[in-house]
Scaffold this motif. Structure first.
Motif, PDB file in Angstrom:
ATOM      1  N   ARG A  87       9.803   0.325  -1.026  1.00 54.44           N
ATOM      2  CA  ARG A  87      10.661   1.375  -1.571  1.00 54.44           C
ATOM      3  C   ARG A  87      11.213   0.947  -2.938  1.00 54.44           C
ATOM      4  O   ARG A  87      11.568  -0.225  -3.140  1.00 54.44           O
ATOM      5  CB  ARG A  87      11.804   1.647  -0.601  1.00 54.44           C
TER       6      ARG A  87
ATOM      7  N   ARG B  63      12.640   5.984  -3.470  1.00 57.19           N
ATOM      8  CA  ARG B  63      11.334   6.596  -3.235  1.00 57.19           C
ATOM      9  C   ARG B  63      10.371   5.587  -2.624  1.00 57.19           C
ATOM     10  O   ARG B  63      10.335   4.421  -3.008  1.00 57.19           O
ATOM     11  CB  ARG B  63      10.758   7.119  -4.557  1.00 57.19           C
ATOM     12  N   ILE B  64       9.595   6.047  -1.638  1.00 59.97           N
ATOM     13  CA  ILE B  64       8.576   5.190  -1.033  1.00 59.97           C
ATOM     14  C   ILE B  64       7.392   5.089  -1.989  1.00 59.97           C
ATOM     15  O   ILE B  64       6.809   6.105  -2.375  1.00 59.97           O
ATOM     16  CB  ILE B  64       8.114   5.753   0.326  1.00 59.97           C
TER      17      ILE B  64
ATOM     18  N   GLU C 178       2.960   2.916   1.750  1.00 60.64           N
ATOM     19  CA  GLU C 178       3.237   2.627   3.147  1.00 60.64           C
ATOM     20  C   GLU C 178       1.934   2.325   3.878  1.00 60.64           C
ATOM     21  O   GLU C 178       0.855   2.751   3.456  1.00 60.64           O
ATOM     22  CB  GLU C 178       3.982   3.786   3.820  1.00 60.64           C
TER      23      GLU C 178
END
Length: 287
Positions: free
Chosen positions: A23, A29-30, A33
């Motif tokens: 993050r 904000r990611i 992942e």
């Protein structure tokens, strides 16, 4: 950068998987992942696997960055911080692997409660679901590649008319979070913000709001009245739609049009139509 990681095992040991993400600490904000099914393993091994994966993701973005790891596993945080001994051989191996990913002096650790680790928990559950169903987990957030130093940033033109956000009013915010909020997170809309009478999911590009409070008129929701009938989301491949529809049954959703499922929208339209206790309808559409 901030790394959030989690792992789980259904049976302990049992079907296990992990989830990890990186993050942006400034915006939340990611950036990227990842989740993976690891077969039969313990909770602790799955959590350590998530840590290793999260550190590897951070290294891919910027190997010189300082990394702050957040996990809800007190065991992993205390062991990796050097305050607790690591007695289990499998965990010693994974801990050693984690220390080799980045210089330990670049990495700090923080324990957080499970409710603050929802995105990593979501990913680990998606991994276990996918593995048990025999399908491959697919990411919903793409990695943001670091730009070259001093490279000009070019933004694509943004066409007018795109949805900015969508607001859903509800009589019972807690119930809406438990059903619609749960579903939104699994469709790639992370929890964004919350206040006394509302909560939002998504990003700066597009977000959805669930809101209650004194301004909401009394009476039940009725989708057949004039207005918006339902929300429809792309939900991945057919196997992804089936998997999500099955899991939704444990989170307040009922399958609609069961006699025509999964082709209630037509012979070429594979989708699951779901309804929650408040009468909101959601359609999960296969690619």
């Amino acid at each position: 950068m901030v790394v959030e990681a989690d792992g789980g095992s259904r049976g302990n040991p049992g079907h296990a998987g992990y989830g990890a993400l990186v993050r942006d600490p400034e915006t939340g904000r990611i950036l990227v992942e990842k989740a993976a099914y690891i077969g039969k393993a313990s909770n602790n091994v799955a959590e350590y696997s998530g840590l290793v994966s999260g550190l590897e993701l951070a290294r891919e973005i910027n190997p010189q960055a300082s990394v702050h790891v957040k996990m809800d596993s007190k065991l992993v945080v205390e062991q990796m911080s050097g305050r607790w001994q690591i007695k289990h051989a499998d965990m010693r191996t994974l801990a050693a692997k984690a220390r080799k990913v980045l210089d330990p002096r670049q990495v700090s650790y923080e324990w957080i409660p499970r409710e603050r680790n929802k995105d990593a928990d979501r990913l680990s559950n998606e991994a276990m679901d996918a593995g048990m169903a025999g399908v491959e987990w697919k990411p919903r957030v793409a990695a943001v590649q670091p730009a070259e130093p001093d490279a000009p940033v070019e933004e694509a033109p943004r066409p007018a008319g795109r949805l900015h956000h969508l607001e859903v009013w509800t009589q019972d915010l807690a119930a809406a979070e438990a059903s619609l909020g749960w579903l939104l997170e699994r469709l790639g809309f992370p929890r964004r913000d919350s206040w006394k009478d509302g909560v939002s999911y998504g990003s700066d590009e597009f977000y959805l709001v669930l809101e209650s409070g004194p301004d909401v008129a009394a009476g039940a929701h009725e989708r057949r009245r004039p207005g918006v009938n339902h929300l429809a989301f792309r939900a991945g491949a057919r196997a992804d739609v089936d998997l999500l529809a099955r899991r939704a049954a444990s989170h307040g959703w009922s399958l609609m049009f069961t006699d025509r499922h999964p082709f209630a929208g037509g012979p070429e339209h594979y989708a699951a139509y779901l309804e929650n206790a408040e009468g909101f309808e959601v359609e999960l559409v296969a690619d």
